[in-house]
Design an enzyme around this catalytic site. Structure first.
Site, PDB file in Angstrom:
ATOM      1  N   THR A 262      72.511 -12.757   7.791  1.00 41.70           N
ATOM      2  CA  THR A 262      72.804 -11.347   8.082  1.00 41.70           C
ATOM      3  C   THR A 262      71.980 -10.506   7.123  1.00 41.70           C
ATOM      4  O   THR A 262      71.917 -10.807   5.927  1.00 41.70           O
ATOM      5  CB  THR A 262      74.305 -11.045   7.923  1.00 41.70           C
ATOM      6  OG1 THR A 262      75.015 -11.813   8.892  1.00 41.70           O
ATOM      7  CG2 THR A 262      74.614  -9.573   8.149  1.00 41.70           C
ATOM      8  N   PHE A 264      71.604  -7.277   5.074  1.00 38.23           N
ATOM      9  CA  PHE A 264      72.391  -6.178   4.513  1.00 38.23           C
ATOM     10  C   PHE A 264      71.426  -5.189   3.861  1.00 38.23           C
ATOM     11  O   PHE A 264      70.455  -5.604   3.213  1.00 38.23           O
ATOM     12  CB  PHE A 264      73.333  -6.686   3.421  1.00 38.23           C
ATOM     13  CG  PHE A 264      74.475  -7.538   3.923  1.00 38.23           C
ATOM     14  CD1 PHE A 264      75.707  -6.980   4.211  1.00 38.23           C
ATOM     15  CD2 PHE A 264      74.317  -8.906   4.091  1.00 38.23           C
ATOM     16  CE1 PHE A 264      76.769  -7.759   4.652  1.00 38.23           C
ATOM     17  CE2 PHE A 264      75.360  -9.699   4.531  1.00 38.23           C
ATOM     18  CZ  PHE A 264      76.595  -9.125   4.814  1.00 38.23           C
TER      19      PHE A 264
HETATM   20  O1  LIG Z   1      83.611  -9.458   7.771  1.00 39.29           O
HETATM   21  C1  LIG Z   1      82.887  -9.701   6.794  1.00 39.29           C
HETATM   22  O2  LIG Z   1      83.101 -10.615   5.990  1.00 39.29           O
HETATM   23  C2  LIG Z   1      81.701  -8.859   6.591  1.00 39.29           C
HETATM   24  O3  LIG Z   1      81.261  -8.690   5.507  1.00 39.29           O
HETATM   25  C3  LIG Z   1      81.008  -8.347   7.822  1.00 39.29           C
HETATM   26  C4  LIG Z   1      80.264  -9.520   8.383  1.00 39.29           C
HETATM   27  C5  LIG Z   1      80.863 -10.299   9.351  1.00 39.29           C
HETATM   28  C6  LIG Z   1      80.168 -11.396   9.834  1.00 39.29           C
HETATM   29  C7  LIG Z   1      78.902 -11.695   9.357  1.00 39.29           C
HETATM   30  C8  LIG Z   1      78.340 -10.909   8.386  1.00 39.29           C
HETATM   31  C9  LIG Z   1      79.002  -9.808   7.899  1.00 39.29           C
END
Ligand SMILES: O=C(O)C(=O)Cc1ccccc1
Length: 380
Positions: A262, A264
């Site tokens: 992911t 960020f």
């Molecule tokens: O829900 C989480 O833990 C988050 O930080 C958002 C997320 C959810 C799934 C993948 C990456 C980030």
């Protein structure tokens, strides 16, 4: 008081907040009464949920909500008292609760920081604007699902700059309370992204027909399963969330694609433009009102100067007005189309400045979201 704040008053999350250690030094005049909007830090002192959180409150009026005021009176407007004078930690705001992947990404990019859990992405961004936090961390795209459009739009609705990025590996686990085996699982709770990224593996684990329930964040699902999930409920979250909320890991690495990252963004109040001597990226937003050939002109402005694009997302926004906050007053506008563009160069590079000058000639809106160093961590 805004919608986000009203909802949790009766929820267990709010109860955690009302269990806060009373802080004797809070006086009514320290609280943001009658201010148009405020972010209030709340300190909670019980085990797993200990730490600080930020809530956004709008238009507090003494009469309006006794319950809210009781909680707010126990809140710290600044955590300086907790840390000791002059010892305020570097705070990184994220959506979710401790154990969320966003918190992991915050700790990976800012080792030793104090994570600031927030109810919503907007609240995390607002806590930076109002100086409660130093940075916010925002998931914007994943290798499997692509862009998280709502979070891109949030960038326009806030006055923050991108100062960094991280591609964080998301390694999902199936968690259940101790004593519950995989065969007993009838329900799986998780963030929608987690559910969609683990669907095939859940099938191979014999969980194809269980009911799926979504949560606001992965750690929130883990906390819910640990606290009051009916027997037979599992959560998809990190191994760290399992540790925090006392759950057992039934299966590890349950994401369908082994390469599951992911991206960020790290957001700050002020830009930190990197020098052009290292690999840099710049993110911009360009909008137009339906003139012909705009995409071609945008591409040529970069191609002509040998600037490599790493992202180009075209979002039609007709009939879907966007709220834009910039240097001037905020406005709401229905552009014909909005392009989110990332390219490999810094704003300090003369080629970039020339390309942007060219874009301004035909775009109805242009905003530089920020220049930052490329996250060059290997993705394998
Ligand atoms: O829900 C989480 O833990 C988050 O930080 C958002 C997320 C959810 C799934 C993948 C990456 C980030």
């Amino acid at each position: 008081m805004d919608r986000l704040c009203r909802a949790p008053i009766n929820s267990s999350l709010w109860n955690i907040r009302t269990k806060v250690k009373p802080t004797p030094e809070i006086r009514s005049r320290d609280l943001p009464f009658n201010k148009p909007s405020a972010t209030v830090l709340v300190s909670a002192s019980n085990g797993a949920n200990g730490g600080n959180g930020a809530i956004n409150i709008k238009h507090i009026s003494e009469q309006k909500d006794r319950l809210l005021l009781t909680a707010v009176k126990r809140a710290l407007y600044t955590t300086e008292q907790e840390q000791g004078p002059g010892q305020v930690a570097f705070r990184v705001a994220y959506q979710g609760i401790p154990g969320a992947y966003s918190e992991e990404a915050a700790l990976a990019t800012h080792p030793g920081c104090q994570g600031l859990p927030c109810h919503t992405y907007a609240a995390a961004l607002q806590s930076v604007e109002s100086r409660v936090a130093d940075r916010a961390i925002l998931p914007v795209e994943s290798t499997v699902e692509g862009s998280i459009h709502r979070n891109y739009d949030l960038l326009l609705d806030h006055r923050l700059c991108i100062v960094g990025e991280i591609h964080y590996p998301v390694y999902y686990c199936l968690l259940a309370p101790p004593g519950v085996d995989r065969e007993e699982i009838k329900r799986v709770m998780a963030h929608p992204l987690a559910l969609s990224q683990c669907r095939r593996t859940l099938k191979t684990l014999g969980l194809a027909n269980v009911s799926m329930q979504t949560s606001d964040d992965t750690a929130g699902a883990a906390e819910c399963v640990s606290r009051n999930g009916p027997r037979g409920t599992a959560a998809i979250a990190s191994a760290r969330a399992a540790e925090i909320y006392g759950l057992r890991v039934l299966a590890r690495g349950i994401q369908d694609e082994s390469c599951n990252f992911t991206r960020f963004l790290i957001l700050a109040r002020d830009p930190i433009v990197p020098t052009a001597d290292r690999p840099c990226k710049t993110s911009i937003v360009v909008a137009h009102d339906g003139e012909l050939g705009v995409l071609f002109k945008v591409l040529s402005a970069f191609s002509f100067r040998d600037i490599n694009l790493t992202k180009l997302e075209s979002r039609p926004t007709k009939n879907r007005p966007l709220r834009v906050v910039g240097d001037g007053p905020a406005f709401v506008k229905e552009f014909h189309c909005v392009f989110y563009i990332d390219f490999e160069a810094s704003l300090s590079d003369r080629r970039v400045q020339n390309a942007l000058t060219e874009l301004k000639e035909f775009a109805s809106f242009l905003r530089v979201l920020g220049s930052y160093s490329v996250d060059a961590t290997p993705k394998a």
